[in-house]
Motif scaffolding. Structure first.
Motif, PDB file in Angstrom:
ATOM      1  N   ASN A 122      38.175  43.180  42.348  1.00  9.34           N
ATOM      2  CA  ASN A 122      38.881  42.221  43.196  1.00  9.34           C
ATOM      3  C   ASN A 122      39.236  40.945  42.418  1.00  9.34           C
ATOM      4  OD1 ASN A 122      39.066  42.483  46.487  1.00  9.34           O
ATOM      5  ND2 ASN A 122      39.454  40.422  45.753  1.00  9.34           N
ATOM      6  N   GLY A 123      38.320  40.499  41.560  1.00 13.78           N
ATOM      7  CA  GLY A 123      38.603  39.330  40.736  1.00 13.78           C
ATOM      8  C   GLY A 123      39.731  39.584  39.760  1.00 13.78           C
ATOM      9  N   VAL A 124      39.759  40.788  39.194  1.00 12.67           N
ATOM     10  CA  VAL A 124      40.842  41.168  38.286  1.00 12.67           C
ATOM     11  C   VAL A 124      42.176  41.131  39.026  1.00 12.67           C
ATOM     12  CG1 VAL A 124      41.768  43.013  36.829  1.00 12.67           C
ATOM     13  CG2 VAL A 124      39.295  42.610  36.905  1.00 12.67           C
ATOM     14  N   GLU A 125      42.178  41.635  40.261  1.00 10.63           N
ATOM     15  CA  GLU A 125      43.406  41.671  41.057  1.00 10.63           C
ATOM     16  C   GLU A 125      43.920  40.272  41.364  1.00 10.63           C
ATOM     17  OE1 GLU A 125      46.593  43.037  43.557  1.00 10.63           O
ATOM     18  OE2 GLU A 125      45.533  43.784  41.792  1.00 10.63           O
ATOM     19  N   ILE A 126      43.014  39.341  41.619  1.00 11.33           N
ATOM     20  CA  ILE A 126      43.423  37.961  41.899  1.00 11.33           C
ATOM     21  C   ILE A 126      44.146  37.368  40.699  1.00 11.33           C
ATOM     22  CG2 ILE A 126      42.568  35.608  42.292  1.00 11.33           C
ATOM     23  CD1 ILE A 126      40.310  36.903  43.987  1.00 11.33           C
ATOM     24  N   VAL A 127      43.547  37.492  39.515  1.00 13.96           N
ATOM     25  CA  VAL A 127      44.164  36.917  38.313  1.00 13.96           C
ATOM     26  C   VAL A 127      45.453  37.659  37.969  1.00 13.96           C
ATOM     27  CG1 VAL A 127      43.766  36.146  35.949  1.00 13.96           C
ATOM     28  CG2 VAL A 127      41.826  36.336  37.516  1.00 13.96           C
ATOM     29  N   ARG A 128      45.458  38.975  38.186  1.00 14.79           N
ATOM     30  CA  ARG A 128      46.681  39.759  37.941  1.00 14.79           C
ATOM     31  C   ARG A 128      47.842  39.247  38.779  1.00 14.79           C
ATOM     32  NH1 ARG A 128      50.089  43.154  39.970  1.00 14.79           N
ATOM     33  NH2 ARG A 128      49.111  43.085  42.027  1.00 14.79           N
ATOM     34  N   GLN A 129      47.585  38.989  40.058  1.00 12.47           N
ATOM     35  CA  GLN A 129      48.651  38.510  40.933  1.00 12.47           C
ATOM     36  C   GLN A 129      49.104  37.101  40.546  1.00 12.47           C
ATOM     37  OE1 GLN A 129      48.838  39.092  45.133  1.00 12.47           O
ATOM     38  NE2 GLN A 129      47.378  40.785  45.120  1.00 12.47           N
ATOM     39  N   ILE A 130      48.168  36.264  40.130  1.00 14.09           N
ATOM     40  CA  ILE A 130      48.528  34.904  39.697  1.00 14.09           C
ATOM     41  C   ILE A 130      49.506  34.968  38.532  1.00 14.09           C
ATOM     42  CG2 ILE A 130      47.610  32.838  38.552  1.00 14.09           C
ATOM     43  CD1 ILE A 130      45.101  33.169  40.335  1.00 14.09           C
ATOM     44  N   VAL A 131      49.252  35.898  37.607  1.00  8.96           N
ATOM     45  CA  VAL A 131      50.151  36.063  36.449  1.00  8.96           C
ATOM     46  C   VAL A 131      51.451  36.733  36.875  1.00  8.96           C
ATOM     47  CG1 VAL A 131      50.429  37.198  34.213  1.00  8.96           C
ATOM     48  CG2 VAL A 131      48.238  36.137  34.809  1.00  8.96           C
ATOM     49  N   SER A 132      51.346  37.805  37.660  1.00  7.51           N
ATOM     50  CA  SER A 132      52.520  38.583  38.069  1.00  7.51           C
ATOM     51  C   SER A 132      53.528  37.730  38.828  1.00  7.51           C
ATOM     52  CB  SER A 132      52.074  39.767  38.932  1.00  7.51           C
ATOM     53  OG  SER A 132      53.171  40.472  39.446  1.00  7.51           O
ATOM     54  N   LYS A 133      53.022  36.838  39.686  1.00  7.72           N
ATOM     55  CA  LYS A 133      53.891  35.994  40.505  1.00  7.72           C
ATOM     56  C   LYS A 133      54.251  34.683  39.818  1.00  7.72           C
ATOM     57  CE  LYS A 133      52.164  38.109  44.733  1.00  7.72           C
ATOM     58  NZ  LYS A 133      51.409  37.935  46.006  1.00  7.72           N
ATOM     59  N   LYS A 134      53.807  34.564  38.552  1.00  2.00           N
ATOM     60  CA  LYS A 134      54.147  33.405  37.714  1.00  2.00           C
ATOM     61  C   LYS A 134      53.564  32.097  38.249  1.00  2.00           C
ATOM     62  CE  LYS A 134      58.364  35.529  35.836  1.00  2.00           C
ATOM     63  NZ  LYS A 134      58.071  36.860  36.362  1.00  2.00           N
ATOM     64  N   TYR A 135      52.511  32.201  39.030  1.00  2.00           N
ATOM     65  CA  TYR A 135      51.816  30.995  39.489  1.00  2.00           C
ATOM     66  C   TYR A 135      51.099  30.298  38.337  1.00  2.00           C
ATOM     67  CZ  TYR A 135      52.386  32.996  44.216  1.00  2.00           C
ATOM     68  OH  TYR A 135      52.886  33.521  45.378  1.00  2.00           O
ATOM     69  N   ASN A 136      50.912  31.012  37.243  1.00  2.00           N
ATOM     70  CA  ASN A 136      50.193  30.453  36.096  1.00  2.00           C
ATOM     71  C   ASN A 136      51.084  29.591  35.207  1.00  2.00           C
ATOM     72  OD1 ASN A 136      51.606  32.858  35.339  1.00  2.00           O
ATOM     73  ND2 ASN A 136      50.429  32.942  33.430  1.00  2.00           N
TER      74      ASN A 136
END
Length: 323
Positions: free
Chosen positions: A62-76
């Motif tokens: 679940n933690g991996v998925e959170i960071v993945r989405q942050i990167v995927s959606k360019k929130y980073n």
């Protein structure tokens, strides 16, 4: 700003630019190199550096998925400062869907590591040496171990006032004051005078949409609080309801008094009154059943979702001193 603050793993990150780098300090026993992706984005203007990590325990998906989405959606991609994302810190455990490193050690119990120690210890050493000095703040995403499902919560040290202020901004349902674990990443970063938020939510080998969403929104709130980027629109779209975090000053585990089949009837996050039925443990043949009741007013922080428990197993984590 020092030039060194923007040199990550030997590469200088220009303003407004990003890079995908890798920590590649170890190999499998097959001699195959294992690279840990490190995704860096720097804003056009100077500001703080935020580290966002998932998967220190390789089966905490679940933690991996959170960071993945942050990167995927360019929130980073910040306007100010720099964001370093490591979606899967323990890539070894992630490959094998296990908590530990290949040497059997728990990565989160060997920090700050050693250059000449075990495989896990050497990896911890490089993470602390090469990444930690660059950052001002870290959000570290975790889940409950095995079948233990955690309510969304931020864990901070009991006397960490800066952490408490950030935890309130994050907006998880609970803020749990807990002593830092010896040789953990969180404890090591505290000793280096870095601000740390440890998010717990869900369970191992499982992705839960509500838990994931809370983690993503929390990260955006922290970035906005640090002045790195405005996320008003994204937060309003992702948030389903406003949350006033409950501060947990003390908690404890209820352990199984009997072995058998566990049937919880409460939900994580639920408030229960003294004497309320929390669940039951029964034998498989129909003649044995024992109810589990609350001994005090409390909130349910975690439920062991394993259908089979042994006497002494931790089955419910309750918060009994809540503000």
């Amino acid at each position: 700003m020092s030039i060194k603050k923007h040199k990550v793993l030997g590469q200088h990150i220009e303003k407004g630019k990003g890079a995908q780098l890798s920590l590649d300090i170890a190999k499998l026993h097959t001699r195959t190199k294992i690279e840990v992706p490190v995704i860096v984005e720097r804003g056009k203007k100077d500001g703080p550096t935020l580290l966002i990590t998932g998967g220190i325990h390789g089966n905490e998906i679940n933690g991996v998925e959170i960071v993945r989405q942050i990167v995927s959606k360019k929130y980073n991609r910040p306007t100010y400062g720099m964001v370093i994302c490591i979606p899967v810190v323990n890539i070894f455990g992630f490959l094998n869907q296990t908590r530990q490193f290949p040497d059997g050690r728990d990565l989160n119990r060997v920090f700050p590591g050693s250059l000449r120690g075990s495989l896990a210890s050497r990896f911890a050493y490089h993470l602390v040496k090469d990444i930690a000095p660059l950052i001002d703040c870290c959000i570290d995403f975790h889940t409950g171990g095995d079948s233990r499902f955690n309510a969304p919560q931020i864990r901070i040290d009991k006397d960490d006032e800066d952490g408490l202020a950030l935890a309130k901004e994050f907006g998880a349902e609970f803020i749990v004051k807990s002593a830092g674990r010896e040789k953990s990443f969180r404890e090591t970063l505290h000793k280096l005078k870095k601000k740390v938020l440890l998010y717990e939510g869900g369970k191992s080998l499982h992705i839960d949409k509500e838990i994931t969403n809370t983690g993503i929104v929390g990260a955006l709130r922290i970035m906005q609080h640090l002045g790195m980027r405005n996320f008003d629109d994204e937060i309003s779209q992702l948030s389903t309801k406003p949350v006033t975090p409950k501060l947990v000053n003390a908690s404890k585990w209820i352990r199984a008094k009997h072995s058998g089949m566990f049937h919880p009837i409460v939900k994580v996050g639920e408030k229960v009154s003294k004497g309320a039925e929390l669940g039951s443990i029964s034998g498989p043949f129909g003649y044995f059943e024992r109810k589990i009741k609350a001994t005090e007013n409390s909130y349910i922080l975690c439920i062991n979702q394993s259908p089979i428990v042994n006497q002494g197993d931790a089955i419910l984590h309750i918060a009994h001193d809540v503000e």
